[in-house]
Motif scaffolding. Structure first.
Motif, PDB file in Angstrom:
ATOM      1  N   ALA A  25      28.536  30.671  42.733  1.00 23.99           N
ATOM      2  CA  ALA A  25      29.694  30.497  43.227  1.00 23.99           C
ATOM      3  C   ALA A  25      30.732  30.142  42.090  1.00 23.99           C
ATOM      4  O   ALA A  25      31.629  30.782  41.849  1.00 23.99           O
ATOM      5  N   ILE A  26      30.398  28.990  41.421  1.00 24.35           N
ATOM      6  CA  ILE A  26      31.264  28.443  40.423  1.00 24.35           C
ATOM      7  C   ILE A  26      31.363  29.489  38.879  1.00 24.35           C
ATOM      8  O   ILE A  26      32.526  29.847  38.523  1.00 24.35           O
ATOM      9  N   GLY A  27      30.244  29.883  38.867  1.00 24.46           N
ATOM     10  CA  GLY A  27      30.327  30.858  37.829  1.00 24.46           C
ATOM     11  C   GLY A  27      30.911  32.264  37.984  1.00 24.46           C
ATOM     12  O   GLY A  27      31.654  32.813  37.290  1.00 24.46           O
ATOM     13  N   SER A 104      32.363  40.792  40.408  1.00 25.12           N
ATOM     14  CA  SER A 104      33.197  41.973  40.513  1.00 25.12           C
ATOM     15  C   SER A 104      33.778  41.787  41.765  1.00 25.12           C
ATOM     16  O   SER A 104      35.000  42.191  41.834  1.00 25.12           O
ATOM     17  N   PHE A 105      33.110  41.536  42.765  1.00 28.96           N
ATOM     18  CA  PHE A 105      33.768  41.051  44.225  1.00 28.96           C
ATOM     19  C   PHE A 105      34.845  40.122  44.138  1.00 28.96           C
ATOM     20  O   PHE A 105      36.052  40.253  44.805  1.00 28.96           O
ATOM     21  N   VAL A 106      34.680  38.994  43.191  1.00 31.67           N
ATOM     22  CA  VAL A 106      35.807  37.940  43.118  1.00 31.67           C
ATOM     23  C   VAL A 106      36.868  38.708  42.567  1.00 31.67           C
ATOM     24  O   VAL A 106      38.118  38.318  42.982  1.00 31.67           O
ATOM     25  N   CYS A 107      36.594  39.686  41.598  1.00 35.46           N
ATOM     26  CA  CYS A 107      37.696  40.003  40.646  1.00 35.46           C
ATOM     27  C   CYS A 107      38.639  40.764  41.806  1.00 35.46           C
ATOM     28  O   CYS A 107      39.851  40.853  41.605  1.00 35.46           O
ATOM     29  N   GLU A 108      37.901  41.568  42.558  1.00 38.35           N
ATOM     30  CA  GLU A 108      38.842  42.474  43.568  1.00 38.35           C
ATOM     31  C   GLU A 108      39.425  41.843  44.410  1.00 38.35           C
ATOM     32  O   GLU A 108      40.608  42.103  44.853  1.00 38.35           O
ATOM     33  N   ALA A 109      38.956  40.847  45.050  1.00 40.59           N
ATOM     34  CA  ALA A 109      39.734  40.169  46.011  1.00 40.59           C
ATOM     35  C   ALA A 109      40.847  39.518  45.419  1.00 40.59           C
ATOM     36  O   ALA A 109      41.807  39.473  45.956  1.00 40.59           O
ATOM     37  N   ALA A 144      48.217  33.798  43.993  1.00 37.47           N
ATOM     38  CA  ALA A 144      47.172  34.644  44.600  1.00 37.47           C
ATOM     39  C   ALA A 144      46.105  34.133  45.089  1.00 37.47           C
ATOM     40  O   ALA A 144      45.381  34.341  46.266  1.00 37.47           O
ATOM     41  N   PHE A 145      45.563  32.876  44.576  1.00 36.45           N
ATOM     42  CA  PHE A 145      44.414  32.179  45.293  1.00 36.45           C
ATOM     43  C   PHE A 145      44.710  31.857  46.501  1.00 36.45           C
ATOM     44  O   PHE A 145      43.871  31.879  47.453  1.00 36.45           O
ATOM     45  N   ARG A 146      45.951  31.314  46.859  1.00 42.32           N
ATOM     46  CA  ARG A 146      46.509  30.755  48.178  1.00 42.32           C
ATOM     47  C   ARG A 146      46.177  32.135  49.268  1.00 42.32           C
ATOM     48  O   ARG A 146      45.950  31.778  50.226  1.00 42.32           O
ATOM     49  N   SER A 147      46.398  33.196  48.721  1.00 41.18           N
ATOM     50  CA  SER A 147      46.555  34.388  49.607  1.00 41.18           C
ATOM     51  C   SER A 147      45.123  34.910  49.922  1.00 41.18           C
ATOM     52  O   SER A 147      44.987  35.798  50.635  1.00 41.18           O
ATOM     53  N   VAL A 148      44.034  34.755  49.013  1.00 38.97           N
ATOM     54  CA  VAL A 148      43.028  35.056  49.145  1.00 38.97           C
ATOM     55  C   VAL A 148      41.616  34.220  49.309  1.00 38.97           C
ATOM     56  O   VAL A 148      40.442  34.630  49.281  1.00 38.97           O
ATOM     57  N   VAL A 149      41.896  33.151  49.995  1.00 37.68           N
ATOM     58  CA  VAL A 149      40.948  32.192  50.611  1.00 37.68           C
ATOM     59  C   VAL A 149      39.915  32.797  51.353  1.00 37.68           C
ATOM     60  O   VAL A 149      38.831  32.800  51.310  1.00 37.68           O
ATOM     61  N   LEU A 152      37.869  35.415  49.780  1.00 41.21           N
ATOM     62  CA  LEU A 152      36.749  34.585  48.965  1.00 41.21           C
ATOM     63  C   LEU A 152      35.800  33.723  49.916  1.00 41.21           C
ATOM     64  O   LEU A 152      34.363  33.988  49.206  1.00 41.21           O
ATOM     65  N   ALA A 153      36.219  33.617  51.011  1.00 39.95           N
ATOM     66  CA  ALA A 153      34.984  32.866  51.759  1.00 39.95           C
ATOM     67  C   ALA A 153      34.031  33.921  52.062  1.00 39.95           C
ATOM     68  O   ALA A 153      32.859  33.785  52.301  1.00 39.95           O
ATOM     69  N   ASN A 154      34.326  35.193  52.597  1.00 37.25           N
ATOM     70  CA  ASN A 154      33.604  36.193  52.877  1.00 37.25           C
ATOM     71  C   ASN A 154      32.799  36.559  51.551  1.00 37.25           C
ATOM     72  O   ASN A 154      31.444  36.771  51.798  1.00 37.25           O
TER      73      ASN A 154
END
Length: 221
Positions: A25-27, A104-109, A144-149, A152-154
């Motif tokens: 998750a960190i990486g 890749s999924f983190v990027c899209e989120a 952006a991070f605040r909008s996609v918590v 990112l949880a998913n």
């Protein structure tokens, strides 16, 4: 009823799963953020690389990526990631494969979160003398991070379940132990239910907590 558990270290197996999830998750968050920055970059080469990486990697089965890290990187190219024993090498290779896939999924989120930030904020940042990297780091990404918590949880929950694929290269996590127990014990339903409950204990609190965080930090527009 649970006598069949004797001789099996269930907690150790789930601890390996937790470690796989945490390190991956960190990486994935770091590399996924870098990919998202590339995808919105004004430099065509970086934008093209980010787009190609995401579109290619997320459409490759995770099993293929994990097996490639073992057969391709380690056995063919000799990449051991600084480890000197087979168990540690496989663990690190599994983390590398999970990072490559999940990022890749983190990027899209994260890119979807970047798209929610009004364009005028970036223009205002550039107008006061900030370059693209500074504007992205100081203005855009925090919002952006605040909008996609939530998204990112998913991704994190999916990552926790995806760690079971690491058993394909011999990582002694929960799925590997479950397979061993099913082969040795005549308790298929009970063993399956036990491991299903274990994964629920890992993913459900995470989802509930990050859902609460998402509501607390969401951007009001």
């Amino acid at each position: 009823m649970f006598d069949f558990l004797e001789g099996y270290d269930l907690l150790a197996a789930f601890w390996v799963t937790v470690q796989l999830t945490l390190y991956s998750a960190i990486g994935a968050l770091i590399w996924g953020t870098a990919l998202a920055a590339m995808r919105v970059s004004p430099v065509p080469l970086m934008r093209g690389f980010g787009t190609a990486y995401v579109n290619v990697v997320r459409n490759i089965p995770l099993t293929v990526i994990i097996v490639f890290t073992s057969l391709g990187l380690f056995q063919t190219l000799g990449v051991s990631l600084g480890a000197d024993n087979f168990t540690t090498i496989n663990f690190r290779l599994a983390v590398l494969g999970l990072i490559a896939y999940t990022s890749s999924f983190v990027c899209e989120a994260l890119r979807s979160g970047i798209n929610t930030v009004p364009v005028g904020q970036m223009e205002a940042a550039r107008a006061i003398g900030l370059n693209f990297t500074q504007a992205l780091r100081l203005i855009v990404l925090p919002q952006a991070f605040r909008s996609v918590v939530g998204p990112l949880a998913n991704v994190l929950i999916a990552l926790t379940k995806n760690t079971t694929v690491a058993a394909a290269i011999g990582v002694a996590e929960a799925a590997a132990l479950m397979r061993e127990m099913i082969e040795n014990e005549a308790q298929l339903i009970l063993i399956s239910a036990l491991f299903a409950f274990g994964f629920i204990c890992l993913t459900l609190p995470t989802g509930l907590f990050l859902g609460w965080v998402s509501k607390k930090v969401s951007v009001r527009r």
